[in-house]
Scaffold this active site. Structure first.
Site, PDB file in Angstrom:
ATOM      1  CE  LYS A 146      36.246  41.285 -40.465  1.00 15.09           C
ATOM      2  NZ  LYS A 146      35.862  40.415 -41.572  1.00 15.09           N
ATOM      3  CE  LYS A 199      33.532  44.092 -40.230  1.00 15.94           C
ATOM      4  NZ  LYS A 199      33.224  43.071 -41.200  1.00 15.94           N
TER       5      LYS A 199
HETATM    6  C1  PBG Z   1      33.664  37.911 -42.988  1.00 17.95           C
HETATM    7  C2  PBG Z   1      32.960  39.101 -42.491  1.00 17.95           C
HETATM    8  C3  PBG Z   1      32.463  39.337 -41.206  1.00 17.95           C
HETATM    9  C4  PBG Z   1      31.801  40.560 -41.261  1.00 17.95           C
HETATM   10  C5  PBG Z   1      31.940  41.059 -42.542  1.00 17.95           C
HETATM   11  N1  PBG Z   1      32.669  40.147 -43.308  1.00 17.95           N
HETATM   12  C6  PBG Z   1      32.503  38.485 -40.001  1.00 17.95           C
HETATM   13  C7  PBG Z   1      33.776  38.139 -39.375  1.00 17.95           C
HETATM   14  O1  PBG Z   1      34.855  38.617 -39.742  1.00 17.95           O
HETATM   15  O2  PBG Z   1      33.721  37.313 -38.479  1.00 17.95           O
HETATM   16  C8  PBG Z   1      31.071  41.206 -40.121  1.00 17.95           C
HETATM   17  C9  PBG Z   1      29.863  41.950 -40.570  1.00 17.95           C
HETATM   18  C10 PBG Z   1      28.886  42.309 -39.516  1.00 17.95           C
HETATM   19  O3  PBG Z   1      29.004  41.943 -38.335  1.00 17.95           O
HETATM   20  O4  PBG Z   1      27.933  42.994 -39.878  1.00 17.95           O
HETATM   21  N2  PBG Z   1      35.038  38.023 -43.079  1.00 17.95           N
HETATM   22 ZN    ZN Z   2      35.875  35.965 -43.405  1.00 15.93          ZN
END
Ligand code: PBG
Ligand code: ZN
Length: 277
Positions: A146, A199
């Protein structure tokens, strides 16, 4: 986010049936804290919004696979994904709390938990917490790679989870570092992840392809809020044909090696599959 709504627990009975009728197989549930505090305690409340939502969905549509996001950022007053100590996120204290969140979700009937906090060791901690609570069958979809990405912006606005200070680069990954991404996946596999995720999706296609060669596990790709919004707004402005753009990008994600795709276009795709000649 254009065309995307948040729902109350009371909306979920008809919605879950509708999704199942439309041909969707699985949902990924995100909650917004009813209360927010320094620790994110509402995230592991037994009667929290996500446990309530999981119960409602399972009652209405027992065959829909329910996946829950496991993180603290929608529940902490500071918006970070973990517990803050001395100005930084405390890794192990956060992992311990993520274990409680996963158990609360599993107890409500979640089939899969998806930890997104990006703490080191979170998959192992969550697996141990699930096992000792008697939920050995609950699967873990690890947000392994991520990235600290600009493309989560629309989601944070929708989930009210933007960090109040600093950013998430202390725990999310540097998008430019490919070997670190593979190391994170190795670690999640060793800790017992059942599904690995990358992602954002389109900026991670190389990682997906390399993961496909390296691991015999199901791979997921998450087409995030910013990727969705860019396509949606370009289509609204008449710059690209939406359906063709969605098919092309999801097709490329599939080609790179994804078995599962998390996408805000899911209902549209299911609809166009039904109306195909
Ligand atoms: C929270 C989380 C996020 C997303 C999924 N879980 C945001 C982040 O990490 O700031 C992003 C999902 C999206 O943009 O569709 N941890
Ligand atoms: Zn988070």
């Amino acid at each position: 986010m254009p065309g995307i709504e948040r729902y109350s627990v009371g909306d979920l009975d008809p919605l879950a049936r509708q999704l199942e009728d439309e041909g969707l197989r699985a949902v990924l549930v995100f909650g917004v804290g009813r209360t927010k505090d320094g620790e994110g305690t509402d995230a592991w409340a037994a009667d929290g919004l996500v446990p309530q939502a999981v119960r409602a969905i399972k009652r209405a549509a027992p065959n829909l696979v329910v996946v829950t996001d496991v993180c603290l950022c929608a529940y902490t007053s500071h918006g970070h994904c973990g517990v803050v100590r001395r100005g930084g996120v405390a890794n192990d204290a956060t992992c311990e709390r993520l274990g409680r969140v996963a158990v609360a979700h599993a107890r409500a009937g979640a089939d899969v938990v998806a930890p997104s906090a990006m703490m080191d060791g979170q998959v192992g901690w969550i697996g141990a917490a699930l096992d000792s609570a008697g939920f050995e069958e609950t699967a873990i979809m690890a947000y392994s790679t991520k990235h600290a990405s600009v493309f989560y912006g629309p989601f944070r606005e929708a989930e009210e989870s933007a960090p109040a200070f600093g950013d998430r680069r202390g725990y999310q990954m540097d998008p430019r570092n490919g070997r670190e991404a593979l190391r994170e996946m190795d670690r999640d596999v060793a800790e017992g992840a059942d599904i690995l995720m990358v992602k954002p999706a389109v900026t991670s296609l190389d990682l997906l392809a390399r993961a496909r060669e390296r691991f015999p596990l199901p791979l997921a790709a998450y087409q995030v809020s910013g990727e969705y919004s860019m396509l949606k707004l370009a289509a609204e402005r008449g710059l690209v044909d939406e359906r063709a753009a969605v098919e092309e990008t999801l097709g490329a994600i599939r080609r790179a090696g994804a078995d599962l795709i998390v996408t805000y276009f899911a209902r549209d795709v299911a609809r166009s599959a039904r109306t195909m000649p």
